[in-house]
Design a protein around this motif. Structure first.
Motif, short mmCIF file in Angstrom:
data_model
loop_
_atom_site.label_atom_id
_atom_site.label_comp_id
_atom_site.label_asym_id
_atom_site.label_seq_id
_atom_site.Cartn_x
_atom_site.Cartn_y
_atom_site.Cartn_z
N VAL A 182 -3.18 0.60 -5.77
CA VAL A 182 -3.51 0.97 -4.39
C VAL A 182 -4.93 0.53 -4.05
O VAL A 182 -5.19 0.04 -2.95
CB VAL A 182 -3.32 2.50 -4.17
N THR A 183 -5.83 0.68 -5.00
CA THR A 183 -7.22 0.26 -4.77
C THR A 183 -7.29 -1.24 -4.51
O THR A 183 -8.01 -1.69 -3.61
CB THR A 183 -8.10 0.64 -5.98
N GLU A 227 0.07 7.26 -13.07
CA GLU A 227 -0.75 7.60 -11.89
C GLU A 227 -1.99 6.72 -11.84
O GLU A 227 -2.35 6.20 -10.78
CB GLU A 227 -1.13 9.08 -11.92
N LYS A 231 1.21 4.05 -2.94
CA LYS A 231 0.91 5.47 -2.75
C LYS A 231 2.12 6.32 -3.16
O LYS A 231 1.95 7.37 -3.80
CB LYS A 231 0.56 5.77 -1.29
N MET A 237 -5.96 -1.85 -1.02
CA MET A 237 -6.96 -1.43 -0.03
C MET A 237 -8.05 -2.49 0.10
O MET A 237 -8.51 -2.78 1.21
CB MET A 237 -7.55 -0.08 -0.40
N MET A 282 2.12 6.49 -6.85
CA MET A 282 1.07 7.37 -7.33
C MET A 282 1.52 8.84 -7.27
O MET A 282 1.39 9.58 -8.23
CB MET A 282 -0.21 7.19 -6.50
N TRP A 283 2.08 9.20 -6.12
CA TRP A 283 2.51 10.60 -5.95
C TRP A 283 3.72 10.90 -6.84
O TRP A 283 3.85 12.02 -7.36
CB TRP A 283 2.80 10.90 -4.49
N TYR A 301 0.84 -1.20 0.00
CA TYR A 301 0.00 0.00 0.00
C TYR A 301 0.87 1.26 0.00
O TYR A 301 0.67 2.16 -0.82
CB TYR A 301 -0.93 -0.01 1.22
N LEU A 302 1.83 1.32 0.91
CA LEU A 302 2.70 2.50 1.00
C LEU A 302 3.51 2.71 -0.27
O LEU A 302 3.65 3.84 -0.75
CB LEU A 302 3.61 2.40 2.22
N ILE A 312 -2.99 4.13 -8.92
CA ILE A 312 -4.27 4.21 -8.22
C ILE A 312 -4.97 2.85 -8.25
O ILE A 312 -5.52 2.40 -7.25
CB ILE A 312 -5.16 5.32 -8.81
#
Length: 163
Positions: free
Chosen positions: A142-143, A135, A120, A146, A123-124, A116-117, A139
């Motif tokens: 990450v989804t 990006e 993220k 999650m 993504m950034w 997850y980290l 996302i």
């Protein structure tokens, strides 16, 4: 080097034992109080605790077990079984197998959190670079992570309720 040798062979103070084991001084006192360490001898003149070789070995073993996530009840069980000797070997095996399974589950959860980290961060990073495709991929990743986290959380809560 001479200091390390002397500290190893001489009785240790509570401060030395705390540094060596990673336990705090209050934890060492508590473990003595609840019987995990037995009674620690005291210096005759000062009344301060002195951890001899057997106590040092016991504290170090407990520190290893505690760092693996074993509970105080588990530590107590380990010591009880240890006192029984070879006749409790199968129970010791089961205790360690169970603890290893719990640790493996924790590692798996940590791996998901790490994904997850990292996702993220990706993504950034893509946003900083202005890369809309990267990006969007981050996302999506990450989804998915999650979803894995929430699914694992729900499974855990369901297991807790069934106990």
């Amino acid at each position: 080097m001479a200091g390390a040798t002397r500290e190893h062979t001489a009785d240790l103070t509570i401060q030395q034992m705390a540094r060596r084991s990673g336990f705090s001084e209050p934890t060492l006192r508590y473990y003595e109080q609840i019987g995990l360490l037995g009674e620690i001898p005291r210096d005759g003149s000062s009344g301060h605790r002195r951890y001899g070789p057997e106590a040092v070995d016991r504290v170090e073993a407990l520190a290893c077990l505690r760092s693996s996530g074993m509970t105080v009840d588990g530590l107590r069980r380990y010591l009880d079984l240890l006192a029984q000797g070879a006749s409790a070997a199968a129970e010791q095996r089961d205790l360690f197998t169970t603890q290893a399974g719990k640790l493996a589950a924790e590692i798996e959860q940590l791996q998901v959190r790490l994904r997850y980290l990292r996702g993220k961060a990706d993504m950034w990073d893509a946003r900083v670079r202005g890369d809309a495709d990267a990006e969007a991929q981050a996302i999506d990743a990450v989804t998915r992570v999650m979803h894995d986290i929430t699914s694992a959380h729900l499974e855990s809560r369901t297991k807790d309720r069934s106990r």
